[in-house]
Design an enzyme around this catalytic site. Structure first.
Site, PDB file in Angstrom:
ATOM      1  N   LYS A   7       0.859  -1.182   0.000  1.00  0.00           N
ATOM      2  CA  LYS A   7       0.000   0.000   0.000  1.00  0.00           C
ATOM      3  C   LYS A   7       0.892   1.228   0.000  1.00  0.00           C
ATOM      4  CE  LYS A   7      -4.388   1.230   0.194  1.00  0.00           C
ATOM      5  NZ  LYS A   7      -5.593   0.572  -0.334  1.00  0.00           N
ATOM      6  N   ASP A  54      -6.957   4.534  -4.651  1.00  0.00           N
ATOM      7  CA  ASP A  54      -7.623   4.407  -3.345  1.00  0.00           C
ATOM      8  C   ASP A  54      -8.229   5.793  -3.102  1.00  0.00           C
ATOM      9  OD1 ASP A  54      -7.821   2.527  -0.819  1.00  0.00           O
ATOM     10  OD2 ASP A  54      -7.290   4.461   0.018  1.00  0.00           O
TER      11      ASP A  54
HETATM   12  P1  NDP Z   1     -12.816   8.018  -2.941  1.00  0.00           P
HETATM   13  O1  NDP Z   1     -11.744   9.006  -2.743  1.00  0.00           O
HETATM   14  O2  NDP Z   1     -13.365   7.791  -4.295  1.00  0.00           O
HETATM   15  O3  NDP Z   1     -14.054   8.355  -1.972  1.00  0.00           O
HETATM   16  C1  NDP Z   1     -13.911   8.419  -0.595  1.00  0.00           C
HETATM   17  C2  NDP Z   1     -15.236   8.854   0.006  1.00  0.00           C
HETATM   18  O4  NDP Z   1     -15.151   8.746   1.413  1.00  0.00           O
HETATM   19  C3  NDP Z   1     -15.588  10.292  -0.309  1.00  0.00           C
HETATM   20  O5  NDP Z   1     -16.988  10.426  -0.336  1.00  0.00           O
HETATM   21  C4  NDP Z   1     -14.958  11.036   0.876  1.00  0.00           C
HETATM   22  O6  NDP Z   1     -15.573  12.283   1.144  1.00  0.00           O
HETATM   23  C5  NDP Z   1     -15.220  10.065   2.006  1.00  0.00           C
HETATM   24  N1  NDP Z   1     -14.162  10.214   3.020  1.00  0.00           N
HETATM   25  C6  NDP Z   1     -12.838   9.990   2.860  1.00  0.00           C
HETATM   26  N2  NDP Z   1     -12.170  10.252   3.991  1.00  0.00           N
HETATM   27  C7  NDP Z   1     -13.089  10.657   4.870  1.00  0.00           C
HETATM   28  C8  NDP Z   1     -13.028  11.061   6.217  1.00  0.00           C
HETATM   29  N3  NDP Z   1     -11.856  11.112   6.879  1.00  0.00           N
HETATM   30  N4  NDP Z   1     -14.189  11.368   6.825  1.00  0.00           N
HETATM   31  C9  NDP Z   1     -15.375  11.312   6.165  1.00  0.00           C
HETATM   32  N5  NDP Z   1     -15.484  10.936   4.885  1.00  0.00           N
HETATM   33  C10 NDP Z   1     -14.370  10.618   4.251  1.00  0.00           C
HETATM   34  O7  NDP Z   1     -12.255   6.641  -2.320  1.00  0.00           O
HETATM   35  P2  NDP Z   1     -12.729   5.160  -2.566  1.00  0.00           P
HETATM   36  O8  NDP Z   1     -14.193   5.103  -2.768  1.00  0.00           O
HETATM   37  O9  NDP Z   1     -11.836   4.551  -3.576  1.00  0.00           O
HETATM   38  O10 NDP Z   1     -12.351   4.484  -1.165  1.00  0.00           O
HETATM   39  C11 NDP Z   1     -13.248   4.440  -0.057  1.00  0.00           C
HETATM   40  C12 NDP Z   1     -12.816   3.339   0.893  1.00  0.00           C
HETATM   41  O11 NDP Z   1     -12.828   2.081   0.208  1.00  0.00           O
HETATM   42  C13 NDP Z   1     -11.407   3.479   1.471  1.00  0.00           C
HETATM   43  O12 NDP Z   1     -11.390   2.948   2.774  1.00  0.00           O
HETATM   44  C14 NDP Z   1     -10.574   2.585   0.554  1.00  0.00           C
HETATM   45  O13 NDP Z   1      -9.401   2.139   1.181  1.00  0.00           O
HETATM   46  C15 NDP Z   1     -11.557   1.456   0.340  1.00  0.00           C
HETATM   47  N6  NDP Z   1     -11.300   0.618  -0.832  1.00  0.00           N
HETATM   48  C16 NDP Z   1     -11.270   1.164  -2.091  1.00  0.00           C
HETATM   49  C17 NDP Z   1     -11.077   0.351  -3.179  1.00  0.00           C
HETATM   50  C18 NDP Z   1     -11.154   0.866  -4.559  1.00  0.00           C
HETATM   51  O14 NDP Z   1     -11.112   0.058  -5.498  1.00  0.00           O
HETATM   52  N7  NDP Z   1     -11.294   2.172  -4.786  1.00  0.00           N
HETATM   53  C19 NDP Z   1     -10.796  -1.098  -3.026  1.00  0.00           C
HETATM   54  C20 NDP Z   1     -10.938  -1.571  -1.674  1.00  0.00           C
HETATM   55  C21 NDP Z   1     -11.139  -0.728  -0.631  1.00  0.00           C
HETATM   56  P3  NDP Z   1     -14.788  13.642   0.734  1.00  0.00           P
HETATM   57  O15 NDP Z   1     -14.836  13.663  -0.765  1.00  0.00           O
HETATM   58  O16 NDP Z   1     -15.570  14.719   1.364  1.00  0.00           O
HETATM   59  O17 NDP Z   1     -13.409  13.505   1.277  1.00  0.00           O
END
Ligand code: NDP
Length: 444
Positions: free
Chosen positions: A125, A165
């Site tokens: 990671k 991510d």
């Molecule tokens: P994105 O950046 O596309 O979206 C993240 C979302 O979560 C946004 O809506 C963001 O809001 C919100 N968010 C992030 N950090 C915070 C925080 N500290 N507090 C509140 N809201 C938060 O990321 P992903 O959708 O790719 O990833 C989301 C999760 O899924 C993560 O934990 C990631 O590790 C996990 N994941 C992702 C994979 C992938 O293929 N993308 C695969 C497996 C796991 P805002 O825009 O306001 O920050």
């Protein structure tokens, strides 16, 4: 103090001030009591001591110049955790909260998740404390180029293959791929999540969200239930959240709430997904802006209150530790029957205990969100073959992979723990695959 408690104490001492890493290691090691009782050879070979120590940790300076001509400096990370079953594989996160603890917890989890997919990928990671929010495209490009100018020497299609991510989507992957190619003069599958025009795979964008819902389907099927007519709450509105909502809606469920870091939107008529996609994927706007088109919907600035919205199924898809014990109690009181983790470690240990004690079906991230990395591995396969499968072919493979993960996890739960304890099942099934490979490869 028994063997596992002793090892945990040493991990905490050796990695001070890394609470997320401690949390992830504790959860896995505590599941392994019945495994090491049956397999003393793992202790003799020091498998557990080695599995909690990353093979390599790279931390580097990322200097870049902003639109005002001011020099900015961020910190870059790549933790190459375990390569026993394949090249390191795992995403890059760009978010101001990124630090060594967060990247190590994510890398550690990734090792077991990748093992569960059954595909040949090790765990890693990386990321940076850079915040893409509010930056111009030019700033994001210059940052990505600087980040890759150091990272390129550590990665490669057969060595370490990063992906996206939080904060790293198609735009950032494109800029990093361009810089890698320029520096190495090689066009190879060194990153996944690439655009379709230059080696990306169909379904990769949708994969984590879709596959999360495929996993939920399997969890429900085991209890003679399905998604039709269920009410769902999804936190986040990023890549995972949007496509979980899309698949759940296709399968007859109604999603009534989504969120971002500014708060959550509740629309009892069901979230208007095309609008949410337009706001988030195209315009990079906030959930609050949803109300301009749907004034009947409600918005609350208290994001964690999203778990007070009554639902049958909760899918936390934002970030780590976003759903705590109190939120879990609220969900249980409101009749929630299933929770599956789209994000990595979104539920605190206290919340997981509440779900397990209350008989709520619980799908842990290592299994439930493994579809993203599985699809990335399918992208690597297509890149190696210099070939591209159709959407239907990739989606069908993804479905089979998620079915198999559910099967493996529930069999391990049955063999070593309580049949419904998918947390233990995922930790154990993932661990055994990696441990066997490490055992065969000697002390390395
Ligand atoms: P994105 O950046 O596309 O979206 C993240 C979302 O979560 C946004 O809506 C963001 O809001 C919100 N968010 C992030 N950090 C915070 C925080 N500290 N507090 C509140 N809201 C938060 O990321 P992903 O959708 O790719 O990833 C989301 C999760 O899924 C993560 O934990 C990631 O590790 C996990 N994941 C992702 C994979 C992938 O293929 N993308 C695969 C497996 C796991 P805002 O825009 O306001 O920050």
């Amino acid at each position: 103090m028994d063997y596992i408690e002793g090892l945990l104490a040493r991990v905490k001492k050796r990695n001070p001030n890394e609470p997320e890493f401690h949390q992830a290691v504790t959860e896995v090691l505590e599941s392994l009591h019945p495994v090491i009782a049956k397999h003393p050879e793992y202790i003799e070979a020091g498998i557990l001591e080695r599995i909690v120590e990353p093979e390599r940790q790279i931390i580097f300076r990322v200097p870049w110049v902003d639109d005002n001509g001011v020099v900015q400096v961020n910190r870059g990370f790549r933790i190459e955790f375990n390569s026993a079953i394949g090249p390191y594989k795992g995403g890059l996160r760009f978010h101001p909260s990124v630090n060594a603890s967060i990247i190590k917890f994510l890398g550690f989890e990734q090792v077991f998740k990748n093992a569960l997919t059954g595909l040949p990928i090790g765990g890693g990671k990386g990321g940076s404390d850079f915040d893409p929010k509010g930056k111009s495209d030019g700033e994001v490009m210059r940052f990505c180029q600087s980040f890759m100018t150091e990272l390129f020497r550590h990665i490669g299609a057969d060595t370490d293959v990063p992906a996206g991510d939080i904060g790293v989507g198609a735009r950032e992957i494109g800029y990093m791929f361009g810089q890698y190619k320029r520096l190495t003069n090689r066009f190879e599958g060194v990153l996944t999540g690439k655009g379709l025009a230059y080696g990306g795979s169909l379904v990769r964008t949708e994969a984590t969200g879709y596959a999360l819902v495929y996993f939920v389907e399997e969890m429900l099927k085991a209890k003679a239930e399905d998604l039709a007519g269920k009410t769902i709450v999804v936190s986040g509105s990023g890549n995972v959240a949007l496509y979980a909502v899309e698949k759940a809606t296709q399968l007859g469920a109604k999603v009534v709430a989504m969120s971002d870091s500014n708060g959550f939107v509740f629309d009892r008529a069901g979230i208007d997904l095309p609008l949410m996609k337009q706001l988030k994927e195209v315009e990079r706007k906030r959930c609050k802006d949803y109300l301009h088109c749907h004034p009947q919907a409600e918005f609350s600035e208290n994001g964690s209150d999203i778990w007070s919205v009554p639902c049958d199924i909760a899918l936390p898809c934002a970030t780590q530790n976003e759903l705590d014990k109190d939120a879990a109690h609220k969900l249980v009181r409101n009749g929630c029957i299933a929770v599956a983790e789209g994000a990595n470690m979104p539920c605190t240990p206290g919340a997981i205990k509440v779900f397990q004690d209350s008989g709520v079906l619980f799908g842990p991230a290592k299994a439930a969100n493994a579809g993203g990395v599985a699809c990335s591995a399918l992208e690597m396969t297509q890149n190696s073959m210099r070939y591209a499968w159709t959407f239907e072919e990739v989606d069908a493979r993804l479905k089979v992979i998620m079915k198999n993960i559910y099967q493996k996890v529930s069999e391990a739960a049955q063999a070593y723990s309580h049949p419904d304890n998918l947390v233990a099942g995922a930790n154990i099934a993932g661990f055994i695959r990696v441990a066997e490979a490490m055992l065969a490869q000697g002390v390395v």
